[in-house]
Motif scaffolding. Structure first.
Motif, PDB file in Angstrom:
ATOM      1  N   VAL A 144       0.849  -1.096  -0.020  1.00 51.89           N
ATOM      2  CA  VAL A 144       0.037  -0.001   0.031  1.00 51.89           C
ATOM      3  C   VAL A 144       0.918   0.988  -0.018  1.00 51.89           C
ATOM      4  N   ILE A 145       1.919   1.258   0.906  1.00 45.17           N
ATOM      5  CA  ILE A 145       2.724   2.593   0.759  1.00 45.17           C
ATOM      6  C   ILE A 145       3.519   2.525  -0.233  1.00 45.17           C
ATOM      7  N   ILE A 146       4.249   1.449  -0.768  1.00 42.88           N
ATOM      8  CA  ILE A 146       5.008   1.475  -1.988  1.00 42.88           C
ATOM      9  C   ILE A 146       4.217   1.947  -3.360  1.00 42.88           C
ATOM     10  N   VAL A 147       2.884   1.514  -3.351  1.00 40.47           N
ATOM     11  CA  VAL A 147       2.018   1.993  -4.662  1.00 40.47           C
ATOM     12  C   VAL A 147       1.643   3.524  -4.300  1.00 40.47           C
ATOM     13  N   SER A 148       1.354   3.815  -2.917  1.00 46.45           N
ATOM     14  CA  SER A 148       0.864   5.275  -2.593  1.00 46.45           C
ATOM     15  C   SER A 148       2.190   6.298  -3.077  1.00 46.45           C
ATOM     16  N   ILE A 149       3.257   5.865  -2.616  1.00 44.61           N
ATOM     17  CA  ILE A 149       4.421   6.484  -3.135  1.00 44.61           C
ATOM     18  C   ILE A 149       4.495   6.690  -4.634  1.00 44.61           C
ATOM     19  N   THR A 150       4.447   5.777  -5.367  1.00 44.58           N
ATOM     20  CA  THR A 150       4.449   5.837  -6.675  1.00 44.58           C
ATOM     21  C   THR A 150       3.408   6.682  -7.233  1.00 44.58           C
ATOM     22  N   TYR A 151       2.219   6.471  -6.876  1.00 38.79           N
ATOM     23  CA  TYR A 151       1.001   7.254  -7.153  1.00 38.79           C
ATOM     24  C   TYR A 151       1.581   8.866  -7.086  1.00 38.79           C
ATOM     25  N   MET A 153       4.359  10.200  -7.097  1.00 37.90           N
ATOM     26  CA  MET A 153       5.435  10.615  -7.956  1.00 37.90           C
ATOM     27  C   MET A 153       4.910  10.552  -9.566  1.00 37.90           C
ATOM     28  N   VAL A 154       3.986   9.733 -10.027  1.00 41.22           N
ATOM     29  CA  VAL A 154       3.704   9.614 -11.339  1.00 41.22           C
ATOM     30  C   VAL A 154       2.123  10.350 -11.719  1.00 41.22           C
ATOM     31  N   THR A 155       1.616  10.594 -10.567  1.00 37.06           N
ATOM     32  CA  THR A 155       0.379  11.350 -10.885  1.00 37.06           C
ATOM     33  C   THR A 155       0.437  12.548 -11.894  1.00 37.06           C
ATOM     34  N   MET A 156      -0.618  12.902 -12.897  1.00 37.12           N
ATOM     35  CA  MET A 156      -0.678  13.981 -13.626  1.00 37.12           C
ATOM     36  C   MET A 156      -0.781  15.306 -12.827  1.00 37.12           C
ATOM     37  N   ASP A 157      -1.215  15.144 -11.963  1.00 40.70           N
ATOM     38  CA  ASP A 157      -1.607  16.412 -11.190  1.00 40.70           C
ATOM     39  C   ASP A 157      -0.757  16.698 -10.055  1.00 40.70           C
ATOM     40  N   GLY A 158       0.432  17.218 -10.568  1.00 40.55           N
ATOM     41  CA  GLY A 158       1.711  17.522  -9.680  1.00 40.55           C
ATOM     42  C   GLY A 158       2.777  16.411  -9.284  1.00 40.55           C
ATOM     43  N   GLY A 159       2.743  15.179 -10.045  1.00 40.47           N
ATOM     44  CA  GLY A 159       3.671  14.212  -9.930  1.00 40.47           C
ATOM     45  C   GLY A 159       5.065  14.795 -10.354  1.00 40.47           C
ATOM     46  N   ILE A 160       6.058  14.393  -9.615  1.00 40.98           N
ATOM     47  CA  ILE A 160       7.376  14.726  -9.977  1.00 40.98           C
ATOM     48  C   ILE A 160       7.908  14.264 -11.289  1.00 40.98           C
ATOM     49  N   ILE A 161       7.829  13.077 -11.656  1.00 42.27           N
ATOM     50  CA  ILE A 161       7.865  12.712 -12.887  1.00 42.27           C
ATOM     51  C   ILE A 161       7.464  13.295 -14.078  1.00 42.27           C
ATOM     52  N   ASN A 162       6.109  13.725 -14.009  1.00 40.59           N
ATOM     53  CA  ASN A 162       5.234  14.291 -15.048  1.00 40.59           C
ATOM     54  C   ASN A 162       5.893  15.844 -15.123  1.00 40.59           C
ATOM     55  N   GLU A 163       6.367  16.282 -14.063  1.00 42.46           N
ATOM     56  CA  GLU A 163       6.681  17.650 -13.871  1.00 42.46           C
ATOM     57  C   GLU A 163       8.126  18.030 -14.645  1.00 42.46           C
ATOM     58  N   LEU A 164       8.891  16.638 -14.458  1.00 40.69           N
ATOM     59  CA  LEU A 164      10.068  16.876 -15.071  1.00 40.69           C
ATOM     60  C   LEU A 164      10.154  16.658 -16.493  1.00 40.69           C
ATOM     61  N   LEU A 165       8.946  15.672 -17.046  1.00 40.29           N
ATOM     62  CA  LEU A 165       8.641  15.562 -18.399  1.00 40.29           C
ATOM     63  C   LEU A 165       8.406  17.042 -18.997  1.00 40.29           C
ATOM     64  N   VAL A 166       7.468  17.583 -18.643  1.00 44.26           N
ATOM     65  CA  VAL A 166       6.953  18.947 -18.810  1.00 44.26           C
ATOM     66  C   VAL A 166       8.303  19.808 -18.937  1.00 44.26           C
ATOM     67  N   ASN A 171       5.629  15.726 -23.349  1.00 42.53           N
ATOM     68  CA  ASN A 171       4.191  15.885 -22.847  1.00 42.53           C
ATOM     69  C   ASN A 171       3.912  14.792 -21.557  1.00 42.53           C
ATOM     70  N   LYS A 172       2.973  15.169 -20.718  1.00 45.19           N
ATOM     71  CA  LYS A 172       2.730  14.239 -19.668  1.00 45.19           C
ATOM     72  C   LYS A 172       2.128  12.859 -20.100  1.00 45.19           C
ATOM     73  N   ILE A 173       2.363  12.131 -18.961  1.00 42.21           N
ATOM     74  CA  ILE A 173       1.993  10.538 -19.479  1.00 42.21           C
ATOM     75  C   ILE A 173       1.364  10.223 -18.055  1.00 42.21           C
ATOM     76  N   ASN A 174       0.215   9.341 -18.417  1.00 42.96           N
ATOM     77  CA  ASN A 174      -0.925   8.879 -17.646  1.00 42.96           C
ATOM     78  C   ASN A 174      -0.302   7.655 -17.384  1.00 42.96           C
TER      79      ASN A 174
END
Length: 322
Positions: A144-151, A153-166, A171-174
């Motif tokens: 639960v914690i591992i998946v939550s941390i991943t969420y 990091m990768v969410t399109m609403d302010g996730g660090i991975i998508n922010e770095l892509l932008v 483009n952002k990736i869902n």
């Protein structure tokens, strides 16, 4: 005059040997009594939670009704197994399960070995312990914690991975809803959580290697890589093969929680596996006999695979599991 029957010489001798064996057994048990006491909780665990529940496998051959119980439910034979193979989605679920298992076997399984070899090459005691602690820690976090941390990091609403892509002009990736990203996320999370913990057995095996072998190799001019290839890897080969065989036994048993947390309506086509299908059919839909039949099928396949791979390893000259 009736002749006296001579007493048998074999019976006392046989009893004496038997008594001697019993006496030696009692002494050995008493001498190692604390080892058996320490072993008792593990034995009780397997008896209570692994062997006694096997009685419930009988409902896979019944039309089980909870209010009728196992003894009162109607016997239907192999009907649930026939239904399993007749279900349209079964082979897609089986394919998804085998693909994820393949990722575990060919991508995750070598990672703890490589990590253990790298940790063994660290010479600074402080940094070695620090790095070991850091790679062990994720194992103690739930999925639960591992998946939550991943969420996060990768969410399109302010996730660090998508922010770095932008930031770099992409483009952002869902990631969470894209079927194509489910399997990479799954295996990366497995590596993140379990790779460090998986190094423990390999590091223990490496620690048992005679240091004199490395000294002799250095005197012959062998570098670090040659020492790893010709000394370390051959020395832990037996452990690698044993863990590989045990891993094969989980070919259809990937675990429920991790995949279920990543599963959604958009990626179900590639994310639905046998464990999540059993949960849906058994607990949510109340098809207890059908879900038990699926679990029985998984166990039989796992047993067959372990026996097959173990036999192959023995033919190749290795020890195997048994």
């Amino acid at each position: 005059m009736q002749e006296a029957t001579a007493p048998s010489s074999t019976t006392p001798k046989f009893q004496t040997k038997k008594q001697k064996r019993n006496s030696e057994l009692k002494k050995r048990l008493w001498r190692n009594k604390w080892l058996y006491v320490m072993l008792l909780p593990g034995v009780l665990y397997f008896i209570i939670f692994k062997y006694l529940p096997m009685y419930g496998l009988v409902i896979s051959f019944q039309d089980y009704k909870p209010y009728q119980g196992i003894r009162g439910s109607e016997w239907v034979g192999m009907e649930h197994f026939k239904r399993l193979f007749a279900e349209p989605e079964f082979f897609n679920i089986l394919k998804n399960t085998l693909i994820l298992f393949g990722l575990n076997l060919f991508i995750y399984f070598p990672v703890p070995i490589i990590l253990a070899l790298m940790l063994n090459e660290l010479r600074g005691h402080f940094f070695k312990r620090l790095f070991q602690t850091l790679v062990y820690l994720p194992h103690f976090m739930s999925w639960v914690i591992i998946v939550s941390i991943t969420y996060v990091m990768v969410t399109m609403d302010g996730g660090i991975i998508n922010e770095l892509l932008v930031y770099f002009g992409f483009n952002k990736i869902n990631f969470l809803l894209s079927p194509g990203w489910f399997r990479p996320m799954y295996i990366l999370q497995v590596i993140w959580r379990e790779a460090g913990w998986g190094t423990i057995i390999y590091l223990a095996s490496i620690a048992a290697i005679d240091p004199g072998l490395y000294e002799a190799a250095r005197m012959d001019g062998a570098g670090r890589l040659r020492q790893v290839w010709h000394i370390t890897l051959p020395a832990i080969r037996g452990v690698i093969i044993t863990l590989f065989i045990l891993k094969i036994g989980h070919v259809l048993d990937l675990g429920f929680e991790h995949v279920y947390l990543l599963l959604n309506s958009m990626n179900r086509e590639v994310a639905e596996i046998i464990d999540t299908y059993v949960y849906t059919a058994g607990l949510r839909q109340g098809q207890y006999s059908y879900s038990t039949a699926i679990g029985f099928f998984k166990s039989v396949i796992g047993l067959i695979m372990v026996m097959l791979v173990n036999r192959i390893s023995k033919k190749m000259g290795e020890e195997g599991v048994y």
